[in-house]
Design a protein around this motif. Structure first.
Motif, mmCIF file in Angstrom:
data_model
loop_
_atom_site.group_PDB
_atom_site.id
_atom_site.type_symbol
_atom_site.label_atom_id
_atom_site.label_comp_id
_atom_site.label_asym_id
_atom_site.label_seq_id
_atom_site.Cartn_x
_atom_site.Cartn_y
_atom_site.Cartn_z
ATOM 1 N N ILE A 174 1.002 -1.076 0.180
ATOM 2 C CA ILE A 174 0.174 0.193 -0.031
ATOM 3 C C ILE A 174 0.846 1.343 0.133
ATOM 4 N N LYS A 175 1.921 1.495 1.124
ATOM 5 C CA LYS A 175 3.082 2.581 1.174
ATOM 6 C C LYS A 175 3.159 3.275 -0.097
ATOM 7 N N PRO A 176 4.068 2.464 -0.384
ATOM 8 C CA PRO A 176 4.812 2.293 -2.124
ATOM 9 C C PRO A 176 4.356 1.880 -3.080
ATOM 10 N N MET A 177 2.646 2.158 -2.999
ATOM 11 C CA MET A 177 1.919 2.857 -4.606
ATOM 12 C C MET A 177 1.111 3.698 -4.328
ATOM 13 N N LEU A 178 1.186 4.085 -2.870
ATOM 14 C CA LEU A 178 0.572 5.707 -2.682
ATOM 15 C C LEU A 178 1.695 6.605 -3.081
ATOM 16 N N GLY A 179 3.467 6.460 -2.397
ATOM 17 C CA GLY A 179 4.344 6.820 -2.858
ATOM 18 C C GLY A 179 4.797 7.253 -4.418
ATOM 19 N N PHE A 180 4.576 6.279 -4.772
ATOM 20 C CA PHE A 180 4.262 5.962 -6.082
ATOM 21 C C PHE A 180 3.622 6.587 -6.958
ATOM 22 N N PHE A 181 1.938 6.888 -6.881
ATOM 23 C CA PHE A 181 1.156 7.946 -7.725
ATOM 24 C C PHE A 181 0.952 9.134 -7.019
ATOM 25 N N ILE A 182 1.175 9.415 -5.847
ATOM 26 C CA ILE A 182 1.602 10.708 -5.334
ATOM 27 C C ILE A 182 2.668 11.820 -5.726
ATOM 28 N N ALA A 183 3.543 10.582 -6.811
ATOM 29 C CA ALA A 183 4.802 11.497 -7.165
ATOM 30 C C ALA A 183 4.694 11.851 -8.593
ATOM 31 N N MET A 184 3.790 10.913 -8.945
ATOM 32 C CA MET A 184 3.450 10.657 -10.347
ATOM 33 C C MET A 184 2.051 11.996 -10.813
ATOM 34 N N THR A 185 0.952 11.930 -10.270
ATOM 35 C CA THR A 185 -0.195 12.405 -9.984
ATOM 36 C C THR A 185 0.760 14.413 -10.001
ATOM 37 N N LEU A 186 0.613 14.051 -8.753
ATOM 38 C CA LEU A 186 1.824 16.030 -9.012
ATOM 39 C C LEU A 186 2.445 16.345 -9.502
ATOM 40 N N LYS A 187 2.925 15.686 -10.053
ATOM 41 C CA LYS A 187 4.634 15.946 -11.095
ATOM 42 C C LYS A 187 5.443 16.566 -10.596
ATOM 43 N N LEU A 188 5.761 15.288 -9.479
ATOM 44 C CA LEU A 188 7.104 16.682 -8.354
ATOM 45 C C LEU A 188 8.538 16.174 -9.512
ATOM 46 N N GLY A 316 8.961 24.380 1.678
ATOM 47 C CA GLY A 316 8.964 23.913 2.079
ATOM 48 C C GLY A 316 7.058 23.912 1.485
ATOM 49 N N ALA A 317 6.723 24.514 1.884
ATOM 50 C CA ALA A 317 5.324 24.528 1.650
ATOM 51 C C ALA A 317 5.098 23.705 0.287
ATOM 52 N N GLN A 318 5.578 23.655 -0.682
ATOM 53 C CA GLN A 318 5.626 22.938 -1.642
ATOM 54 C C GLN A 318 5.607 21.288 -1.134
ATOM 55 N N LEU A 319 6.507 20.744 -0.464
ATOM 56 C CA LEU A 319 7.156 19.951 0.461
ATOM 57 C C LEU A 319 6.234 18.884 1.491
ATOM 58 N N LEU A 320 6.002 20.472 2.171
ATOM 59 C CA LEU A 320 4.737 19.440 2.648
ATOM 60 C C LEU A 320 3.662 18.907 2.183
ATOM 61 N N PHE A 321 3.139 19.184 1.410
ATOM 62 C CA PHE A 321 1.860 18.265 1.382
ATOM 63 C C PHE A 321 1.926 16.899 0.584
ATOM 64 N N PRO A 322 2.963 16.374 -0.577
ATOM 65 C CA PRO A 322 3.222 15.000 -0.756
ATOM 66 C C PRO A 322 3.155 14.580 0.068
ATOM 67 N N VAL A 323 4.025 14.555 1.077
ATOM 68 C CA VAL A 323 4.523 13.926 2.105
ATOM 69 C C VAL A 323 3.808 13.613 2.865
ATOM 70 N N ALA A 324 2.774 14.687 3.452
ATOM 71 C CA ALA A 324 1.421 14.688 4.425
ATOM 72 C C ALA A 324 0.706 14.019 3.797
ATOM 73 N N LEU A 325 0.143 13.801 2.325
ATOM 74 C CA LEU A 325 -1.008 13.528 1.801
ATOM 75 C C LEU A 325 -0.449 11.828 1.533
ATOM 76 N N LEU A 326 0.897 11.646 1.810
ATOM 77 C CA LEU A 326 1.627 10.355 1.658
ATOM 78 C C LEU A 326 1.070 9.367 3.424
ATOM 79 N N HIS A 327 1.151 9.770 4.098
ATOM 80 C CA HIS A 327 1.192 10.067 5.306
ATOM 81 C C HIS A 327 -0.595 9.712 5.848
ATOM 82 N N GLY A 328 -0.962 10.577 5.243
ATOM 83 C CA GLY A 328 -2.622 10.259 5.650
ATOM 84 C C GLY A 328 -3.397 9.562 5.156
ATOM 85 N N ALA A 329 -2.936 9.131 3.627
ATOM 86 C CA ALA A 329 -3.531 8.082 2.444
ATOM 87 C C ALA A 329 -3.365 7.276 3.452
#
Length: 412
Positions: A174-188, A316-329
């Motif tokens: 679950i966690k690795p797939m979430l990380g990959f999905f968030i990174a691709m969706t937000l186009k980091l 900081g603000a740009q990085l906070l959202f994807p990481v917080a989303l990863l943990h929350g999800a």
């Protein structure tokens, strides 16, 4: 931080009547007129043994019941003869030192906040803990976790394959797939996406044991899940990082595996062996390891922040959202999936294990095996999001009662 399992278990109300708490044991032969049944202990006159004021019971409450040898094994130091430890009398049985350690450990989020502030505004105070010292510190935490484990703990894993297995899959699927999905969706950017994927592939963090304790989850199960994911990290972390991030940047899977083996597996196994074969020596060490663990964990959280302070100030603000989303999800999905098969206590435990991982390990691997320093930034941000998110969830759950008829999914 791993050593908190030694402290919190004193305040944890195990559901199983024959749960073995690792304490000094004393054996007492039962009189012939006393017998055990599935529902308790009874004497020939039908009265429950626990109601009898007898020297049969030691002053620490029943530690374990040995049906084959008809003996009661008791733990030392309690206030009520014959009672299974409860939160109240277990806490009162703690020494002053242990109470201080428990308080310091449960205030873990506060230390993370202070470390974050120091790391951002006074980096030089914590950046001295660079790669080599950082490796030693993380290795010591793994050693301290090993010192609290025995071969019996691994046998308990085999007795709970489904429960522990779901936690393992949540951590490494679950966690690795979430990380990959968030990174691709937000186009980091490639470095930040790689860093997010890397930290999502790391094993469970020792802080999850503390959060589970606060949330009224199953501490014993939490410790086992953390242990299994830590051992599995030698294969899963480099493999998943290679599969998911290899298309973004070159990934040295072999190097990741070797580093994980050296920093995680070797100290953990060493600790287990020391506990098994040198118990007297280990018992002296583990009186000190909790305090050192609290200090080291705080430093290992603050140092990554200090080392990427400049980036955090600007992005900081740009990085906070994807990481917080990863943990929350991860917290939400871990809980939702667990509720399909398990009770409330187990579901809380799996949720916390899924949402909290060893961000410090992710930071170390990023520093050692990736040339771009930005790869380490998501792990540094994850330290804060993991600690604050996990602690907030744990405090919320602490105020939500566990159902009286909650399923017992864990076999001791």
């Amino acid at each position: 931080m791993a050593s908190i399992s030694r402290i919190v278990s004193k305040d944890y109300n195990f559901k199983s009547s024959n749960a073995i708490l690792h304490r000094p044991r004393y054996d007492f032969a039962l009189p012939n007129h006393v017998s055990f049944g599935k529902r308790g202990c009874f004497s020939s006159d039908g009265k429950e043994c626990l109601a009898i004021q007898s020297k049969l019971f030691c002053p620490g409450g029943v530690q374990s019941l040995d049906y084959r040898s008809s003996k009661v094994r008791c733990q030392a130091a309690t206030n009520v003869p014959g009672d299974v430890p409860t939160n109240a009398n277990a806490s009162s049985g703690m020494s002053t030192y242990e109470k201080i350690i428990e308080t310091l450990t449960t205030l873990f989020p506060l230390w993370v906040i202070l470390g974050t502030i120091i790391g951002i505004y006074k980096p030089s105070a914590v950046t001295w803990l660079e790669t080599d010292l950082f490796t030693v510190g993380l290795g010591f935490l793994m050693l301290s976790m090993g010192l609290t484990l025995t071969f019996e703990d691994f046998r308990r894993c085999l007795r709970n394959p489904w429960t522990v297995g779901v936690g393992f899959l949540a951590q490494y699927l679950i966690k690795p797939m979430l990380g990959f999905f968030i990174a691709m969706t937000l186009k980091l950017s490639a470095p930040l996406a790689t860093g997010l994927i890397l930290v999502s592939c790391c094993p469970g963090g020792q802080a999850s044991n503390v959060a589970t304790y606060i949330s009224k989850g199953n501490v014993a199960l939490s410790v086992l899940m953390t242990t299994c994911s830590t051992i599995g990290a030698i294969i899963m972390t480099p493999l998943l990082t290679k599969l998911l991030a290899g298309q973004l940047v070159p990934v040295d899977a072999a190097g990741l595996a070797i580093s994980t083996f050296q920093v995680v597996l070797v100290p953990t196994i060493l600790g287990v062996l020391m506990n098994e074969f040198f118990p007297k020596f280990t018992s002296k060490i583990i009186t000190v390891t909790p305090l050192i663990g609290v200090l080291l964990t705080t430093l290992l959280c603050a140092s990554p922040i200090g080392q990427v302070a400049d980036v955090l100030k600007t992005q900081g603000a740009q990085l906070l959202f994807p990481v917080a989303l990863l943990h929350g999800a991860a917290f939400f999905i871990g809980y939702a999936i667990s509720k399909l098969s398990f009770g409330e206590s187990t579901s809380r435990t799996i949720s916390i294990e899924c949402g909290m991982q060893s961000s410090a390990l992710g930071f170390l691997l990023a520093q050692k095996h990736f040339t771009n320093p930005l790869v380490a930034v998501p792990s540094a941000v994850s330290v804060v999001c993991m600690a604050l998110g996990g602690s907030a969830l744990a405090v919320y759950w602490r105020n939500q009662p566990i159902p009286v008829d909650d399923k017992d999914d864990f076999k001791e």
